[in-house]
Design a protein around this motif. Structure first.
Motif, PDB file in Angstrom:
ATOM      1  N   HIS A   1      32.576  64.650-111.906  1.00  0.00           N
ATOM      2  CA  HIS A   1      32.897  65.621-112.956  1.00  0.00           C
ATOM      3  C   HIS A   1      33.630  66.853-112.435  1.00  0.00           C
ATOM      4  O   HIS A   1      33.851  67.799-113.198  1.00  0.00           O
ATOM      5  CB  HIS A   1      31.614  66.038-113.672  1.00  0.00           C
ATOM      6  CG  HIS A   1      30.818  64.874-114.182  1.00  0.00           C
ATOM      7  ND1 HIS A   1      31.277  64.031-115.172  1.00  0.00           N
ATOM      8  CD2 HIS A   1      29.602  64.390-113.817  1.00  0.00           C
ATOM      9  CE1 HIS A   1      30.375  63.095-115.407  1.00  0.00           C
ATOM     10  NE2 HIS A   1      29.351  63.286-114.603  1.00  0.00           N
TER      11      HIS A   1
ATOM     12  N   LEU B   1      35.820  58.473-113.364  1.00  0.00           N
ATOM     13  CA  LEU B   1      35.836  59.574-114.322  1.00  0.00           C
ATOM     14  C   LEU B   1      34.449  59.818-114.914  1.00  0.00           C
ATOM     15  O   LEU B   1      34.068  60.958-115.191  1.00  0.00           O
ATOM     16  CB  LEU B   1      36.837  59.280-115.439  1.00  0.00           C
ATOM     17  CG  LEU B   1      38.315  59.311-115.035  1.00  0.00           C
ATOM     18  CD1 LEU B   1      39.187  58.830-116.186  1.00  0.00           C
ATOM     19  CD2 LEU B   1      38.727  60.714-114.607  1.00  0.00           C
ATOM     20  N   GLU B   2      33.696  58.752-115.122  1.00  0.00           N
ATOM     21  CA  GLU B   2      32.352  58.901-115.669  1.00  0.00           C
ATOM     22  C   GLU B   2      31.367  59.446-114.640  1.00  0.00           C
ATOM     23  O   GLU B   2      30.394  60.116-114.992  1.00  0.00           O
ATOM     24  CB  GLU B   2      31.863  57.550-116.192  1.00  0.00           C
ATOM     25  CG  GLU B   2      32.641  57.060-117.410  1.00  0.00           C
ATOM     26  CD  GLU B   2      32.300  55.629-117.778  1.00  0.00           C
ATOM     27  OE1 GLU B   2      31.488  55.014-117.045  1.00  0.00           O
ATOM     28  OE2 GLU B   2      32.830  55.130-118.779  1.00  0.00           O
TER      29      GLU B   2
ATOM     30  N   TRP C   1      34.303  63.169-119.295  1.00  0.00           N
ATOM     31  CA  TRP C   1      35.055  62.061-119.877  1.00  0.00           C
ATOM     32  C   TRP C   1      34.206  61.465-120.992  1.00  0.00           C
ATOM     33  O   TRP C   1      33.148  60.895-120.749  1.00  0.00           O
ATOM     34  CB  TRP C   1      35.366  61.013-118.806  1.00  0.00           C
ATOM     35  CG  TRP C   1      35.990  59.756-119.336  1.00  0.00           C
ATOM     36  CD1 TRP C   1      35.390  58.543-119.475  1.00  0.00           C
ATOM     37  CD2 TRP C   1      37.338  59.587-119.786  1.00  0.00           C
ATOM     38  NE1 TRP C   1      36.271  57.620-119.991  1.00  0.00           N
ATOM     39  CE2 TRP C   1      37.481  58.235-120.193  1.00  0.00           C
ATOM     40  CE3 TRP C   1      38.436  60.440-119.895  1.00  0.00           C
ATOM     41  CZ2 TRP C   1      38.675  57.726-120.690  1.00  0.00           C
ATOM     42  CZ3 TRP C   1      39.632  59.930-120.389  1.00  0.00           C
ATOM     43  CH2 TRP C   1      39.746  58.594-120.776  1.00  0.00           C
TER      44      TRP C   1
ATOM     45  N   LEU D   1      39.386  63.871-121.809  1.00  0.00           N
ATOM     46  CA  LEU D   1      38.711  64.745-120.856  1.00  0.00           C
ATOM     47  C   LEU D   1      38.472  66.086-121.539  1.00  0.00           C
ATOM     48  O   LEU D   1      39.394  66.677-122.112  1.00  0.00           O
ATOM     49  CB  LEU D   1      39.566  64.951-119.610  1.00  0.00           C
ATOM     50  CG  LEU D   1      39.517  63.859-118.541  1.00  0.00           C
ATOM     51  CD1 LEU D   1      40.622  64.085-117.521  1.00  0.00           C
ATOM     52  CD2 LEU D   1      38.159  63.833-117.855  1.00  0.00           C
TER      53      LEU D   1
ATOM     54  N   ILE E   1      37.178  68.113-111.004  1.00  0.00           N
ATOM     55  CA  ILE E   1      38.561  67.657-110.923  1.00  0.00           C
ATOM     56  C   ILE E   1      39.478  68.847-110.666  1.00  0.00           C
ATOM     57  O   ILE E   1      39.078  70.010-110.789  1.00  0.00           O
ATOM     58  CB  ILE E   1      39.003  66.956-112.225  1.00  0.00           C
ATOM     59  CG1 ILE E   1      38.944  67.950-113.401  1.00  0.00           C
ATOM     60  CG2 ILE E   1      38.151  65.727-112.504  1.00  0.00           C
ATOM     61  CD1 ILE E   1      39.540  67.413-114.684  1.00  0.00           C
TER      62      ILE E   1
ATOM     63  N   ARG F   1      41.733  63.625-109.269  1.00  0.00           N
ATOM     64  CA  ARG F   1      40.410  63.554-108.653  1.00  0.00           C
ATOM     65  C   ARG F   1      40.486  62.608-107.459  1.00  0.00           C
ATOM     66  O   ARG F   1      41.345  61.746-107.377  1.00  0.00           O
ATOM     67  CB  ARG F   1      39.350  63.043-109.634  1.00  0.00           C
ATOM     68  CG  ARG F   1      39.585  61.628-110.099  1.00  0.00           C
ATOM     69  CD  ARG F   1      38.314  60.850-110.335  1.00  0.00           C
ATOM     70  NE  ARG F   1      37.466  60.784-109.171  1.00  0.00           N
ATOM     71  CZ  ARG F   1      37.631  59.898-108.181  1.00  0.00           C
ATOM     72  NH1 ARG F   1      38.638  59.047-108.198  1.00  0.00           N
ATOM     73  NH2 ARG F   1      36.796  59.895-107.160  1.00  0.00           N
TER      74      ARG F   1
END
Length: 210
Positions: free
Chosen positions: A83, A79-80, A105, A110, A85, A134
């Motif tokens: 970017h 998630l980090e 995130w 989010l 999704i 994702r």
């Protein structure tokens, strides 16, 4: 007495051939647990059998199935790092709508940006439930989320700064009518292929499981 030479048995005096001692044999794991064993094994083979029983299951290709803590760490890292999704929403009648969006995130939520007049924005205004995904089936993160806040990008300087630093573009610079939507995860699943479907939950009811 040398190996192979005869000696008298202490009871009947008959000659008996001296043989080297047999290898000690131990029962297999099933027999030790009270179940009939089909065969016996030497200590070395028994140890190998126990190692196989306690060895972690493996995915196709040789990698081991991940525990919950590892899946959580991998999901957070993904998630980090990534970017882009997929964001799915639905109207009050349940008709689904899905788009690709940029997301930041921030460690808890989010943050996504889209036009305030878009179908996604209208759906979230009527029905705050959303689903985010994702990755590919071989390494997926799927999130059930609730929209907890929305605001115009012009009124959110701090939010816009963090979003731009994370995703590489600023919605304030691409036109009017853009809005930020803050999505709070309720459930997060992380799995790599069908072998990891079991135990895929890393968050339930907004609480991490590890």
């Amino acid at each position: 007495m040398a190996e192979g030479r005869g000696r008298r048995h202490p009871r009947d005096g008959a000659l008996a051939r001296v043989h080297p001692p047999l290898a000690r044999r131990v029962p297999l794991a099933g027999h030790a647990e009270g179940r009939p064993a089909r065969a016996c094994a030497t200590p070395r083979a028994a140890r190998q059998g126990l190692e196989l029983r306690h060895r972690p299951r493996q995915l196709e290709g040789g990698s081991e199935l991940r525990d919950t803590a590892t899946r959580k760490a991998d999901a957070l890292a993904a998630l980090e790092k990534q970017h882009d999704i997929w964001l799915a929403t639905a109207d009050v009648a349940g008709r689904p709508h899905i788009i690709a969006v940029s997301a930041w995130w921030d460690g808890t939520d989010l943050v996504v940006a889209t036009r305030g007049a878009s179908k996604t924005a209208r759906n979230l205004a009527m029905n705050p439930s959303a689903k985010v995904a994702r990755g590919a089936p071989s390494d997926a993160v799927v999130i059930d989320a609730q929209m907890i806040d929305s605001r115009a990008v012009e009124d959110s300087a701090d939010l816009a700064g963090g979003f731009a630093a994370a995703v590489g573009w600023d919605p304030r610079e691409v036109g009017e009518g853009w809005m930020f939507f803050r999505l709070r995860p309720v459930r997060i699943q992380a799995f790599r292929g069908y072998d990891e479907i079991g135990g895929r939950d890393v968050m339930v009811r907004s609480r991490w499981l590890a």
